[in-house]
Design an enzyme around this catalytic site. Structure first.
Site, PDB file in Angstrom:
ATOM      1  N   GLU A 159      -4.764   2.791   6.578  1.00 19.58           N
ATOM      2  CA  GLU A 159      -4.399   2.627   5.180  1.00 19.58           C
ATOM      3  C   GLU A 159      -4.829   3.852   4.391  1.00 19.58           C
ATOM      4  OE1 GLU A 159      -5.946  -0.186   1.553  1.00 19.58           O
ATOM      5  OE2 GLU A 159      -5.202  -1.213   3.350  1.00 19.58           O
ATOM      6  N   SER A 194     -11.060  -0.685   2.959  1.00 24.07           N
ATOM      7  CA  SER A 194     -10.190  -1.043   4.084  1.00 24.07           C
ATOM      8  C   SER A 194      -9.607   0.223   4.710  1.00 24.07           C
ATOM      9  CB  SER A 194      -9.059  -1.959   3.615  1.00 24.07           C
ATOM     10  OG  SER A 194      -9.579  -3.149   3.068  1.00 24.07           O
ATOM     11  N   ARG A 225       0.827  -1.213   0.000  1.00 21.41           N
ATOM     12  CA  ARG A 225       0.000   0.000   0.000  1.00 21.41           C
ATOM     13  C   ARG A 225       0.862   1.265   0.000  1.00 21.41           C
ATOM     14  NH1 ARG A 225      -2.144  -3.805  -1.028  1.00 21.41           N
ATOM     15  NH2 ARG A 225      -4.084  -4.689  -0.273  1.00 21.41           N
TER      16      ARG A 225
END
Length: 380
Positions: free
Chosen positions: A376, A281, A207
Site C-alpha cells: 500500500e 498499513s 487506496r
C-alpha cells in the site's frame, strides 16, 4: 557533481549545510519571501519510516507566491522531483534521493456557510471546509470534530498531511476520505496553471486516485474542500468499535466519544509515530475471486472476509499472521507484534532491509495461500 561522491562525503556536506541553513518561519500564504533551495538535506523527520534519506535539493513551500516563482524559474522542467507531505505513506528505496523534494507548508482552514442537499432522497445540511495542504491531517480531523462536523471521525489520528489524503484516498474503520471530498485545488508545476478537480475527476478507488498516475504527479495540491454534514449517523460496524464502546458503557456515542474510541483502538495496536518507524498499513488488503475464497475457507474456516462487487476482500494482516510473520524481527526491521499488517523500522536500518523483508513476506503468503499481496505504501 554529487553523483561521484561517497555517501559518507554526502553526509559531510549535509552536516555543513545544516549548520548554515535558515528555515523560513513566516507561514502566511501571502508572504513575498522566495523559497530557498537547500542542498543535500536530510528528510529523516519527513518520512515516518525514519530512514535517514538525503535529498539532492529541497524546497519548503510557505506561500503560493513562492511556488509561482519556482515555476517561473523552470525548477521543475528537467529535474526529478517529488511532492512530499507528511511522509507517512512513502518508502524511499535508497538513502539518497537524486532529485528535488517539494514540501507543502501551506496553512489555513476556512469554514463556509451551511447548505442543504439531497442525500439518498433525504434533505441534509452540510458545510464545506477548505483546508490547505500543509495542515496535519489528524489536527484537521480534530478541528472538524470540535466544530461538530460529521464524516471524518473514523479517520482520526491517521498520520500525514491534508494534501496527501486525496492522493492515497486514505481510509480506516469502514470510511474512505473520497466520501467527504468535494474538490481538490491544484497547481500544474509544468506551467503554473490552476486546476480544480471535482470528486469524479479524481477517479477515487481503493487506496488510489488520479494523482498517483505518473502523468499527474505534476499537480501540486494547494487545498482540499471537504463536504461535511452538520448532523449525521456514526459508523460503528467496522472492526471492534462496538465492542470497545460497550466495554466503556457507551451505547449511543457522541461524535467525540467515537473519535476518542478509535484513537484508543489505534494506540493499542499501532506503533507510536516518531518512536518506532512505520507507515501504518504496509500492504493492501487483497481482493480475490469467489472460487479461491471458497477453497481457502474450507481450509481456514476462521478466515475473515468482506465480499464486495469485485470479489472478496481478505485482511492482509490475517494472511501475514497465519504465515507466521507477526512479531518477526531481523536486523533493524520487523513485523509489529500487535498488528501483522505493519512493518517497522527500529532505528539504524536502511531501506533495503525493509524491502528485503517485504519480498520475503510476499513470497511466503503466496506460497501458503496462492494470494499476491501488494504494498500500500508508495515506494520511491
Amino acid at each position: 557533481m554529487f553523483l561521484c561522491l561517497t555517501f559518507a562525503e554526502k553526509k559531510l556536506i549535509l552536516k555543513k549545510n545544516s549548520m548554515n541553513s535558515q528555515q523560513t518561519t513566516d507561514n502566511r500564504q501571502q508572504t513575498s519571501t522566495i523559497s530557498r533551495r537547500r542542498d543535500m538535506t536530510s528528510i529523516q523527520k519527513m518520512n515516518t519510516m525514519g530512514f535517514d534519506v538525503v535529498a539532492k535539493h529541497f524546497y519548503e513551500i510557505n506561500s503560493l507566491i513562492e511556488l509561482d516563482e519556482l515555476i517561473k524559474k523552470n525548477i521543475f522542467d528537467d529535474d526529478k522531483f517529488l511532492i512530499l507531505g507528511g511522509g507517512s505513506n512513502i518508502l524511499f528505496s535508497d538513502e539518497y534521493f537524486d532529485g528535488t523534494i517539494i514540501h507543502s507548508n501551506l496553512k489555513g482552514k476556512t469554514i463556509f456557510d451551511s447548505q442543504q442537499s439531497t442525500d439518498n432522497g433525504q434533505q441534509s445540511s452540510f458545510t464545506t471546509v477548505r483546508c490547505m495542504s500543509g495542515e496535519v491531517w489528524k489536527d484537521f480531523v480534530d478541528f472538524t470534530i470540535k466544530n461538530n462536523l460529521y464524516g471524518l471521525e473514523n479517520l482520526v489520528d491517521i498520520p500525514g498531511s491534508v494534501g496527501a489524503s486525496p492522493v492515497q484516498n486514505i481510509g480506516a474503520y469502514g470510511v474512505e476520505v473520497k466520501d467527504c471530498i468535494d474538490r481538490v485545488h491544484t497547481i500544474d508545476l509544468s506551467n503554473g496553471s490552476r486546476v480544480t478537480f471535482n470528486n469524479e475527476d479524481c477517479h477515487f478507488a481503493y487506496r488510489d486516485s488520479i494523482f498517483k498516475r505518473e502523468e499527474n504527479k505534476k499537480y501540486f495540491i494547494v487545498s482540499v474542500d471537504f463536504k461535511l454534514k452538520t448532523k449525521g449517523e456514526l459508523k460503528l460496524e467496522y472492526g471492534n468499535i462496538k465492542d470497545y464502546l460497550l466495554k466503556k458503557n457507551i451505547e449511543s456515542p457522541t461524535l467525540s466519544e467515537l473519535a476518542n474510541a478509535i484513537k484508543d483502538i489505534r494506540a493499542e495496536k499501532l506503533p507510536e509515530v516518531g518512536v518506532v518507524g512505520s507507515v501504518g498499513s504496509f500492504f493492501q488488503n487483497p481482493i480475490v475471486e469467489f472460487n479461491l475464497f471458497q477453497r481457502l475457507k474450507e481450509t481456514y474456516p476462521d478466515m475473515p472476509s468482506y465480499p464486495n462487487d469485485k470479489g472478496v476482500k481478505i485482511p492482509a494482516g490475517w494472511l501475514i499472521d497465519k504465515a507466521g510473520w507477526k512479531g518477526h524481527k531481523e536486523n533493524h526491521v520487523g513485523v509489529w507484534d500487535k498488528q501483522a499488517l505493519v512493518l517497522v523500522h527500529y532505528g539504524g536500518g536502511t531501506p533495503k532491509e525493509i524491502l528485503d523483508l517485504m519480498k520475503k513476506i510476499q513470497d511466503s503468503v503466496f506460497e501458503k495461500f496462492g494470494i499476491e499481496i501488494k504494498p500500500e505504501v508508495n515506494i520511491i
